[in-house]
Design an enzyme around this catalytic site. Sequence first.
Site, PDB file in Angstrom:
ATOM      1  N   LYS A 116       0.801  -1.219   0.000  1.00 28.66           N
ATOM      2  CA  LYS A 116       0.000   0.000   0.000  1.00 28.66           C
ATOM      3  C   LYS A 116       0.836   1.272   0.000  1.00 28.66           C
ATOM      4  O   LYS A 116       0.463   2.262  -0.618  1.00 28.66           O
ATOM      5  CB  LYS A 116      -0.948  -0.016   1.211  1.00 28.66           C
ATOM      6  N   GLU A 200      -3.298   5.980   8.183  1.00 26.56           N
ATOM      7  CA  GLU A 200      -4.134   6.862   7.374  1.00 26.56           C
ATOM      8  C   GLU A 200      -5.065   7.666   8.265  1.00 26.56           C
ATOM      9  O   GLU A 200      -5.510   7.188   9.320  1.00 26.56           O
ATOM     10  CB  GLU A 200      -5.024   6.052   6.413  1.00 26.56           C
ATOM     11  N   HIS A 235     -14.690  -3.428   8.933  1.00 26.73           N
ATOM     12  CA  HIS A 235     -13.956  -3.247   7.681  1.00 26.73           C
ATOM     13  C   HIS A 235     -14.184  -4.377   6.682  1.00 26.73           C
ATOM     14  O   HIS A 235     -13.508  -4.425   5.650  1.00 26.73           O
ATOM     15  CB  HIS A 235     -12.453  -3.064   7.934  1.00 26.73           C
ATOM     16  N   ARG A 297      -6.984  -8.400  -8.590  1.00 26.62           N
ATOM     17  CA  ARG A 297      -7.676  -9.684  -8.760  1.00 26.62           C
ATOM     18  C   ARG A 297      -9.142  -9.397  -9.015  1.00 26.62           C
ATOM     19  O   ARG A 297      -9.579  -8.248  -8.997  1.00 26.62           O
ATOM     20  CB  ARG A 297      -7.537 -10.516  -7.491  1.00 26.62           C
TER      21      ARG A 297
END
Length: 611
Positions: A116, A200, A235, A297
Amino acid sequence: MIRSLLIANRGEIACRIIRTARRLGIRTVAVHSDADATALHVRLADEAIPIGPAAARESYLVADKIIAAAQQSGAEAIHPGYGFLSENADFAAAVQAAGLVWVGPNPASIRAMGLKDAAKARMIAAGVPVTPGYLGDDQSPDRLQAEADAIGYPVLIKAVAGGGGKGMRQVDAAENFQDALQSCRREAASSFGDDRVLIEKYILSPRHIEVQVFGDTHGNVVHLFERDCSLQRRHQKVIEEAPAPGMDEATRAAVCDAAVRAAKAVDYVGAGTIEFIADASEGLRADCIWFMEMNTRLQVEHPVTEEITGQDLVEWQLRVASGEPLPLRQDELAITGWAMEARLYAEDPAKGFLPSIGTLDAFDLGEGARIDTGVEQGATISPFYDPMIAKVIAHGATRDAARARLSHVLEDAVIWPVRTNAGFLVKALDHPDFVGGTVDTGLIAREGEALMPPERPDDEALSAAAAALVPAHPLAGFRLNAAPRTEATFLLDGAPVAINDIEPAGDGLDTVLISQAGQTWELKPWRVDGRAAGGAGDGSILSPMPGRVIALDVAAGDRVTKGQKLLTLEAMKMEHGLVAPFDGTVAELNATMGVQVTEGALLARIQAEDE
């Protein structure tokens, strides 16, 4: 076109791929662990090859076994599905090195977007807006804490190599950061073999918007519009839809164009998803939507895109992997109607969404929607894999039509004795915020209790079920000088329940399943020799499911307070913390780090302070 295909996966996605391959005349090869020897995907494939024990790390996650199975079967290509090895660049490279066709993006693209921090840096260079945060190499707890403090709480800790909600923790205050960091790193190491994280800024009114992209080997890249995946629990996506409610054409164009730029920046080939986070406090606006990550994917939620575009994305994958150009140009793609997908999990909302295992004595999702599943009636839900057992997808001319259709199918679901979240999904679909299209990712956390399904059927349903158990004999309930008996005690899921106003209509049944609002209950006649399940009011901490002890937070003799975490179990790819039921002392501790335990095992016992 590829002539033979090995599917390096299991369950629903393996079945999904096999069905498209069969339609295209492609021979299919399944792989399976010992636990999946009789699974549906094994029976659907033309050939099936065993690859090891039940644990995924000894079977589905062993690249050498997958490649050897492909060579043994003569398969020409490998499709990884999603999860497991689907975003493993080393596996993709090994497949290609073995002379096999990899149905997925180039290993270099997976590497570019798989981490990431590196992916965000690349997106910044490509002019794609990203969420504020820390992407640095210094992974010391002190540095990470300092960066989180500087960003300002709440923040998200995310595994650099993560995905699917694994290795992710929300932290609302500085004093909670280090505990969350340790848990996140432990889960990341277990799931991805990499415990590095990034930080984040947590968006307070967030919506999860993602764009389906597709590239081919001829330099073409298109998008197939957006999806909204904002309804999430911890999440993990729960209900997805396409298109996104409240998305105007200008914002759609900006977001989808940014997604195409992101894919082109890594020379992307095949199916991929660019995920964005939107600050929806003032609606969806192009200047308040930021890149989060790319999933290299096929996504779990790809069916909603298929439903609104009329395209088979697995077919697109197979054609692109065969060297063909994309089936359609951008100007040939359009949105038709609305689609929603609900993820049906084998879990019990009444018990904190703990996974539920066992044999599906009843499994009926009726008609009226597309059902993508890897199980059927009689199948066994094991503790070894993800608890998702089906995806229920509804399409309609309008959003409300799709929502209503999906809700009705889930309401009528009959699944027993494995518990599912179907009732929870029905409540979520009917929540005013979801109906109005204003849901954000925090809805379930805020409205948890309001979304809980009923604990028992209503009186009318109970009476009707009881009537089917009471023999319809003229002398049923007869007593001299007394009215016929119209009240009796039954067992509802093993607990005694008195039912009034019964009109006997039975014909010898000894059990009845009651289905209502997505829930299924079992009603039986009361039997004197039946044994009721005892409550755990003595401080015994029992394992709620088979699992592995991955953390011990106390020792024998420690004083604990009510709600204090005692230990953590890992089961079905999730962590489950067990806590003290009241203030007291750890009188007994039988749990051992790393040891697999069975359901119902006594792990610890808390002695109350007044004992």
